[in-house]
Write a protein that holds these residues in place. Structure first.
Motif, PDB file in Angstrom:
ATOM      1  N   ASP A 116       1.675  11.041  -5.376  1.00 42.33           N
ATOM      2  CA  ASP A 116       1.226  12.404  -5.769  1.00 42.33           C
ATOM      3  C   ASP A 116       1.616  13.205  -4.388  1.00 42.33           C
ATOM      4  OD1 ASP A 116      -0.070  12.009  -8.062  1.00 42.33           O
ATOM      5  OD2 ASP A 116      -1.871  10.910  -7.034  1.00 42.33           O
ATOM      6  N   ALA A 117       1.783  12.789  -3.438  1.00 39.37           N
ATOM      7  CA  ALA A 117       2.342  13.287  -1.852  1.00 39.37           C
ATOM      8  C   ALA A 117       3.361  12.317  -1.282  1.00 39.37           C
ATOM      9  CB  ALA A 117       0.950  13.452  -1.176  1.00 39.37           C
ATOM     10  N   PRO A 118       4.089  13.048  -0.543  1.00 34.14           N
ATOM     11  CA  PRO A 118       5.173  12.198   0.189  1.00 34.14           C
ATOM     12  C   PRO A 118       4.390  11.107   0.998  1.00 34.14           C
ATOM     13  CG  PRO A 118       5.267  14.421   0.714  1.00 34.14           C
ATOM     14  CD  PRO A 118       4.336  14.288  -0.245  1.00 34.14           C
ATOM     15  N   GLY A 119       5.029  10.003   1.324  1.00 32.93           N
ATOM     16  CA  GLY A 119       4.352   9.022   2.165  1.00 32.93           C
ATOM     17  C   GLY A 119       5.057   7.833   2.325  1.00 32.93           C
ATOM     18  N   ILE A 120       4.515   6.639   2.651  1.00 31.81           N
ATOM     19  CA  ILE A 120       5.086   5.515   3.035  1.00 31.81           C
ATOM     20  C   ILE A 120       4.581   4.208   2.362  1.00 31.81           C
ATOM     21  CG2 ILE A 120       5.342   3.908   4.960  1.00 31.81           C
ATOM     22  CD1 ILE A 120       5.713   6.372   6.757  1.00 31.81           C
ATOM     23  N   VAL A 121       5.583   3.508   1.762  1.00 33.92           N
ATOM     24  CA  VAL A 121       5.248   2.291   1.181  1.00 33.92           C
ATOM     25  C   VAL A 121       5.226   1.337   2.036  1.00 33.92           C
ATOM     26  CG1 VAL A 121       5.671   0.505  -0.822  1.00 33.92           C
ATOM     27  CG2 VAL A 121       6.260   3.253  -0.971  1.00 33.92           C
ATOM     28  N   GLN A 122       4.266   0.612   2.219  1.00 33.15           N
ATOM     29  CA  GLN A 122       3.997  -0.718   3.276  1.00 33.15           C
ATOM     30  C   GLN A 122       3.855  -1.815   2.340  1.00 33.15           C
ATOM     31  OE1 GLN A 122       3.556  -0.372   6.872  1.00 33.15           O
ATOM     32  NE2 GLN A 122       3.703  -2.249   7.169  1.00 33.15           N
ATOM     33  N   ILE A 123       4.684  -2.967   3.057  1.00 28.39           N
ATOM     34  CA  ILE A 123       4.548  -4.064   2.086  1.00 28.39           C
ATOM     35  C   ILE A 123       4.330  -5.176   3.345  1.00 28.39           C
ATOM     36  CG2 ILE A 123       6.841  -4.775   1.908  1.00 28.39           C
ATOM     37  CD1 ILE A 123       5.710  -5.577  -1.090  1.00 28.39           C
ATOM     38  N   THR A 124       3.495  -6.251   2.947  1.00 28.67           N
ATOM     39  CA  THR A 124       3.107  -7.285   3.984  1.00 28.67           C
ATOM     40  C   THR A 124       3.536  -8.460   3.152  1.00 28.67           C
ATOM     41  OG1 THR A 124       1.843  -5.779   5.200  1.00 28.67           O
ATOM     42  CG2 THR A 124       1.791  -8.165   5.742  1.00 28.67           C
ATOM     43  N   PHE A 125       4.002  -9.562   3.644  1.00 27.92           N
ATOM     44  CA  PHE A 125       4.006 -10.796   3.080  1.00 27.92           C
ATOM     45  C   PHE A 125       3.271 -11.965   4.195  1.00 27.92           C
ATOM     46  CE2 PHE A 125       7.919  -8.649   1.736  1.00 27.92           C
ATOM     47  CZ  PHE A 125       7.863  -8.681   0.336  1.00 27.92           C
TER      48      PHE A 125
ATOM     49  N   THR B 142       0.714  -1.079   0.013  1.00 30.82           N
ATOM     50  CA  THR B 142      -0.011   0.116  -0.116  1.00 30.82           C
ATOM     51  C   THR B 142       0.853   1.164  -0.056  1.00 30.82           C
ATOM     52  OG1 THR B 142      -0.368   0.078   2.710  1.00 30.82           O
ATOM     53  CG2 THR B 142      -1.981  -1.222   1.389  1.00 30.82           C
ATOM     54  N   TYR B 143       0.217   2.364  -0.568  1.00 29.96           N
ATOM     55  CA  TYR B 143       1.014   3.716  -0.566  1.00 29.96           C
ATOM     56  C   TYR B 143       0.241   4.672   0.387  1.00 29.96           C
ATOM     57  CZ  TYR B 143       3.630   7.666  -1.486  1.00 29.96           C
ATOM     58  OH  TYR B 143       4.252   8.963  -1.535  1.00 29.96           O
TER      59      TYR B 143
ATOM     60  N   ILE C  78       8.849   7.684   1.118  1.00 29.20           N
ATOM     61  CA  ILE C  78       9.327   8.455  -0.124  1.00 29.20           C
ATOM     62  C   ILE C  78       9.087   9.915   0.277  1.00 29.20           C
ATOM     63  CG2 ILE C  78       8.409   9.102  -2.551  1.00 29.20           C
ATOM     64  CD1 ILE C  78       7.733   5.930  -2.747  1.00 29.20           C
ATOM     65  N   LYS C  79      10.217  10.793  -0.192  1.00 33.92           N
ATOM     66  CA  LYS C  79      10.167  12.013   0.283  1.00 33.92           C
ATOM     67  C   LYS C  79      10.107  12.893  -0.951  1.00 33.92           C
ATOM     68  CE  LYS C  79      13.471  11.193   4.052  1.00 33.92           C
ATOM     69  NZ  LYS C  79      14.814  10.979   4.288  1.00 33.92           N
ATOM     70  N   PHE C  80       9.697  14.125  -0.878  1.00 33.79           N
ATOM     71  CA  PHE C  80       9.940  14.959  -1.956  1.00 33.79           C
ATOM     72  C   PHE C  80      10.836  15.945  -2.153  1.00 33.79           C
ATOM     73  CE2 PHE C  80       5.561  14.726  -4.401  1.00 33.79           C
ATOM     74  CZ  PHE C  80       5.298  13.366  -4.057  1.00 33.79           C
TER      75      PHE C  80
END
Lengths: 167, 107
Positions: B82-91, B54-55, B105-107
């Protein structure tokens, strides 16, 4: 029994021992089956690639990928256990028409469906890379399914020197 | 390396509307079944069968994987930012364990 030559008796004993070993193996296999079936996350049963395609797409027509869908894979994979592949596509990714699913199918694997990727319009572009296992030299297919139901297929043969799926 | 260690790589800086590439590597054996004479002799079912990313809470990428994905799987997927944020991944693996990682992810 006593009148028989010694050699004959030895041969018979050996034969019996082999039979007993075979029976033990057969027994173990039949016992292992139900236990395995109860485990969670069972893989799909072995199937032919035609059955996989039928199950997933139900005979819907596929368009050749051409310039819109590309698959990058090595011509010769020395180690079938790690085959790097990359899928690039310039299919639209808008809210009403986007690449929803990408399937990776290896024709000669026991279970041909390697992986299914699901994307959303927020992904922005349908390009994915991963490492897959290939059992033997075969065609590798990538099928992209758009949200409108169109299917694009691209197929490449990958030669595999050492299979990567065990035994 | 321990099982379930997640390593992620994202670009250092991004611009609004850009499609960035996220690379994720997870340490996992992804066991295969062993066969002899066409019969399974060793049944190993521990492998990752679901991946979700998810982002900023919105789903961007999801995968259903099988034993045909290599050991220590690598996934590379795009995210439109579109905006700075966090990519979260789950396995999720077949034993019910989950492993997750995140990257900013920074801008």
């Amino acid at each position: 029994m006593d009148s028989r030559p010694e050699a004959f008796g030895t041969a018979r004993r050996h034969a019996l021992r082999h039979l007993a070993a075979l029976a033990a193996v057969a027994g173990a296999t039949s016992l292992a089956l139900p236990a395995a079936a109860q485990q969670a996350g069972m893989p799909q049963p072995d199937e032919k690639v035609e059955d996989t395609l039928k199950r997933l797409f139900g005979g819907r027509p596929m368009q050749p990928g051409g310039d819109r869908l590309k698959l990058e894979a090595p011509m010769i994979a020395e180690n079938g256990a790690v085959v790097p592949i990359r899928i690039e596509s310039d299919l639209p990714m808008t809210a009403d028409n986007y690449v929803r699913n990408v399937y990776i199918i290896a024709d000669k694997n026991r279970r041909p469906l390697n992986a299914k990727f699901t994307l959303t319009p927020d992904a922005g572009r349908a390009s994915i890379a991963t490492n897959v296992r290939l059992a033997s030299t075969s065609d590798l297919r990538v099928v992209a399914e758009t949200s409108t139901g169109a299917l694009y297929e691209v197929k490449r043969e990958v030669k595999v020197t050492v299979g990567g799926c065990g035994g | 390396m321990s099982v379930g260690q997640v390593r992620m790589r994202v670009p250092e800086k991004a611009k609004a509307g850009e499609v960035v590439t996220v690379r994720v590597l997870v340490t996992h054996p992804m066991q295969t079944m062993q066969y002899r004479d066409g019969k399974p002799v060793e049944r190993n079912y521990v492998y990752i069968n679901r991946v979700e990313a998810t982002y900023n809470g919105k789903k961007v990428f999801e995968a259903e994987t099988t034993q045909s994905v290599s050991e220590n799987p690598l996934f590379v997927f795009p995210v439109k930012v579109d905006a700075p944020g966090i990519v979260q991944i789950t396995f999720h693996d077949t034993e019910g364990k989950t492993f997750s990682g995140q990257a900013e992810i920074k801008f």
